[in-house]
Write a protein that holds these residues in place. Structure first.
Motif, mmCIF file in Angstrom:
data_model
loop_
_atom_site.group_PDB
_atom_site.id
_atom_site.type_symbol
_atom_site.label_atom_id
_atom_site.label_comp_id
_atom_site.label_asym_id
_atom_site.label_seq_id
_atom_site.Cartn_x
_atom_site.Cartn_y
_atom_site.Cartn_z
ATOM 1 N N MET A 62 43.983 -131.671 34.748
ATOM 2 C CA MET A 62 43.942 -130.235 34.495
ATOM 3 C C MET A 62 45.302 -129.758 33.971
ATOM 4 N N PHE A 63 45.267 -128.693 33.168
ATOM 5 C CA PHE A 63 46.507 -128.259 32.519
ATOM 6 C C PHE A 63 47.553 -127.790 33.525
ATOM 7 N N TYR A 64 47.121 -127.272 34.668
ATOM 8 C CA TYR A 64 48.107 -126.823 35.656
ATOM 9 C C TYR A 64 49.056 -127.952 36.033
ATOM 10 N N ASP A 65 48.556 -129.172 36.090
ATOM 11 C CA ASP A 65 49.411 -130.321 36.418
ATOM 12 C C ASP A 65 50.456 -130.559 35.328
ATOM 13 N N GLU A 66 50.078 -130.294 34.074
ATOM 14 C CA GLU A 66 51.036 -130.418 32.968
ATOM 15 C C GLU A 66 52.061 -129.274 33.011
ATOM 16 N N LEU A 67 51.566 -128.081 33.296
ATOM 17 C CA LEU A 67 52.424 -126.897 33.254
ATOM 18 C C LEU A 67 53.536 -126.964 34.298
ATOM 19 N N LYS A 68 53.262 -127.598 35.420
ATOM 20 C CA LYS A 68 54.277 -127.702 36.478
ATOM 21 C C LYS A 68 55.536 -128.428 36.004
ATOM 22 N N HIS A 69 55.412 -129.221 34.949
ATOM 23 C CA HIS A 69 56.553 -129.990 34.442
ATOM 24 C C HIS A 69 57.257 -129.296 33.271
ATOM 25 N N ILE A 70 56.823 -128.079 32.938
ATOM 26 C CA ILE A 70 57.440 -127.323 31.847
ATOM 27 C C ILE A 70 58.184 -126.136 32.457
ATOM 28 N N SER A 71 59.479 -126.149 32.371
ATOM 29 C CA SER A 71 60.299 -125.106 32.987
ATOM 30 C C SER A 71 60.304 -123.836 32.137
ATOM 31 N N TRP A 72 59.965 -122.713 32.755
ATOM 32 C CA TRP A 72 60.018 -121.428 32.064
ATOM 33 C C TRP A 72 61.453 -121.114 31.631
ATOM 34 N N GLU A 73 62.393 -121.305 32.535
ATOM 35 C CA GLU A 73 63.788 -120.968 32.238
ATOM 36 C C GLU A 73 64.355 -121.858 31.136
ATOM 37 N N ASP A 74 64.072 -123.155 31.205
ATOM 38 C CA ASP A 74 64.574 -124.059 30.168
ATOM 39 C C ASP A 74 63.961 -123.737 28.815
ATOM 40 N N THR A 75 62.682 -123.385 28.821
ATOM 41 C CA THR A 75 62.008 -123.033 27.571
ATOM 42 C C THR A 75 62.624 -121.781 26.959
ATOM 43 N N THR A 76 62.894 -120.784 27.787
ATOM 44 C CA THR A 76 63.531 -119.552 27.306
ATOM 45 C C THR A 76 64.881 -119.852 26.664
ATOM 46 N N ARG A 77 65.652 -120.704 27.314
ATOM 47 C CA ARG A 77 66.970 -121.066 26.761
ATOM 48 C C ARG A 77 66.839 -121.857 25.469
ATOM 49 N N GLU A 78 65.857 -122.739 25.407
ATOM 50 C CA GLU A 78 65.679 -123.543 24.197
ATOM 51 C C GLU A 78 65.308 -122.675 22.999
ATOM 52 N N ILE A 79 64.438 -121.699 23.224
ATOM 53 C CA ILE A 79 64.066 -120.787 22.135
ATOM 54 C C ILE A 79 65.295 -120.032 21.636
ATOM 55 N N ALA A 80 66.099 -119.536 22.569
ATOM 56 C CA ALA A 80 67.286 -118.761 22.202
ATOM 57 C C ALA A 80 68.329 -119.607 21.477
ATOM 58 N N SER A 81 68.296 -120.915 21.711
ATOM 59 C CA SER A 81 69.305 -121.798 21.106
ATOM 60 C C SER A 81 68.930 -122.274 19.705
ATOM 61 N N LYS A 82 67.728 -121.974 19.251
ATOM 62 C CA LYS A 82 67.294 -122.436 17.935
ATOM 63 C C LYS A 82 68.163 -121.826 16.838
ATOM 64 N N THR A 83 68.424 -122.627 15.821
ATOM 65 C CA THR A 83 69.298 -122.213 14.724
ATOM 66 C C THR A 83 68.518 -122.092 13.418
ATOM 67 N N ALA A 84 69.194 -121.569 12.414
ATOM 68 C CA ALA A 84 68.588 -121.475 11.089
ATOM 69 C C ALA A 84 68.176 -122.853 10.583
ATOM 70 N N ARG A 85 68.974 -123.858 10.890
ATOM 71 C CA ARG A 85 68.649 -125.223 10.470
ATOM 72 C C ARG A 85 67.358 -125.701 11.118
ATOM 73 N N ASP A 86 67.151 -125.367 12.388
ATOM 74 C CA ASP A 86 65.907 -125.730 13.076
ATOM 75 C C ASP A 86 64.701 -125.075 12.397
ATOM 76 N N VAL A 87 64.864 -123.836 12.000
ATOM 77 C CA VAL A 87 63.775 -123.122 11.321
ATOM 78 C C VAL A 87 63.470 -123.784 9.986
ATOM 79 N N GLU A 88 64.488 -124.110 9.230
ATOM 80 C CA GLU A 88 64.296 -124.743 7.918
ATOM 81 C C GLU A 88 63.593 -126.092 8.046
ATOM 82 N N ILE A 89 63.951 -126.851 9.056
ATOM 83 C CA ILE A 89 63.291 -128.143 9.280
ATOM 84 C C ILE A 89 61.813 -127.928 9.623
#
Length: 369
Positions: A1-28
């Motif tokens: 079930m997806f809940y088992d997958e979701l437990k391994h995805i950190s909300w806080e880490d995901t938020t930080r990763e989105i904020a860290s994306k650069t113009a180069r990441d977008v171009e790729i």
């Protein structure tokens, strides 16, 4: 079930990763043929804002390739506003003091006939509050039997059910299920849903697995924009969509991004999404998943819906009433939310054609059941 997958995805880490994306990441991400969730994060990040024109062109191209120049039309039919849940943002909140209405089967028939007079709709979305003793699976099965002679495609947006109940309804004419997770932030979820079955986060998020296991033809997903950080929430939905496609690949999928509208109870959104941000999100999802159906409801303003029609959106509602019995009569019952596009189906279709597109009323036939 997806809940088992979701437990391994950190909300806080995901938020930080989105904020860290650069113009180069977008171009790729824009140059790839196949995008992963990390690419999706780049496309919804603040770094992607200077690339919106390029994203719009790419989204337009993929939409034409997969869907052609058509907009699929659907209409909701509210059959009950009775609900045991206490969702703080919803007009149907159990604590709100107003008379609850659950349509009789004769009233359902009258609603179906009134909708048919509005236009040649074949895609009907049946919507209900969550009150199992009044509008549970037994009631819904009877509603499907009443509605089936009038419409070729029947979808429900109701309480999450057991796998066996979804399967039972597919044998009674059900084609699709729409369910909004509202937010994937598990800790905050309980705050917004303090009582009722909807308060059980795991039950709701795993409902999509139960739909897939039951062989539901089409599954609709969405988060409610206005509760938590929208970029993180939609990223969780992107993970969820990829998971569902891998495990239930015979099923079709649609997504919706409802922005919060005024509702009884006075709850104010914690997050406000601008039109530009909703456009960015729409482009990003089309680039991420070329085949997903992207739906805009009458929550959105007419001009914005028209602007997005060529840029990723593939289905729209029109002429919507969000109160039980709203088509056949003018009942004194509470709407779930206020619509922003109150135009008639005829007016919406006229605009679609003026933009060089065609309104499609039917994408399923009873013979396939």
């Amino acid at each position: 079930m997806f809940y088992d997958e979701l437990k391994h995805i950190s909300w806080e880490d995901t938020t930080r990763e989105i904020a860290s994306k650069t113009a180069r990441d977008v171009e790729i991400a824009l140059t790839k043929d196949q995008r992963d969730v990390s690419d999706f994060m780049a496309l919804i990040s603040p770094a992607a804002i200077p690339y919106l024109e390029q994203m719009a062109r790419l989204s337009h191209r993929y939409t034409l390739e997969r869907f052609g120049k058509v907009i699929s039309m659907y209409i909701p039919m509210y059959v009950s506003n009775a609900c045991t849940n206490g969702c703080v943002y919803c007009g149907f909140n159990h604590a709100n003091p107003f008379e609850r209405i659950t349509l009789t089967l004769e009233q359902v028939k009258e609603e179906c006939e009134a909708i048919r007079r509005l236009g040649p709709f074949e895609n009907l979305l049946i919507v209900s509050g969550e009150f199992p003793s009044q509008n549970g699976v037994n009631y819904l099965e009877k509603v499907l039997h009443v509605a089936r002679p009038y419409f070729n495609n029947l979808t429900i947006e109701v309480m999450p059910m057991k796998e066996k109940d979804y399967y039972r309804l597919t044998k009674s004419g059900l084609n699709g299920v729409v369910c909004f997770q509202e937010t994937y932030h598990e800790a905050a979820y309980k705050t917004y849903h303090p009582r009722g079955m909807k308060s059980i986060f795991e039950w709701r998020v795993n409902g999509f697995d139960r739909m897939g296991l039951a062989g539901v033809h089409k599954i609709g997903m969405g988060v409610l924009i206005g509760l938590e950080d929208w970029r993180t929430d939609v990223t969780m939905m992107a993970y969820h969509l990829r998971y569902l496609r891998k495990n239930y690949w015979r099923t079709r999928y649609s997504i919706n991004f409802p922005r919060m509208c005024p509702a009884e109870g006075g709850f104010q959104p914690n997050v406000v999404m601008t039109d530009k941000e909703l456009a960015q999100l729409t482009f990003a999802f089309r680039i991420f998943d070329h085949d997903v159906d992207i739906s805009y409801s009458t929550r959105e303003e007419p001009r914005f819906r028209a602007n997005m029609m060529k840029l990723g959106v593939t289905s729209m509602s029109a002429g919507s009433k969000t109160d039980p019995g709203g088509y056949a009569s003018a009942p004194d019952s509470l709407e779930q939310f206020e619509v922003s596009d109150s135009r008639s189906p005829e007016a919406v279709v006229k605009e679609i054609r003026e933009l060089g597109y065609e309104a499609v009323w039917k994408d399923w036939d009873k013979i396939f059941d």
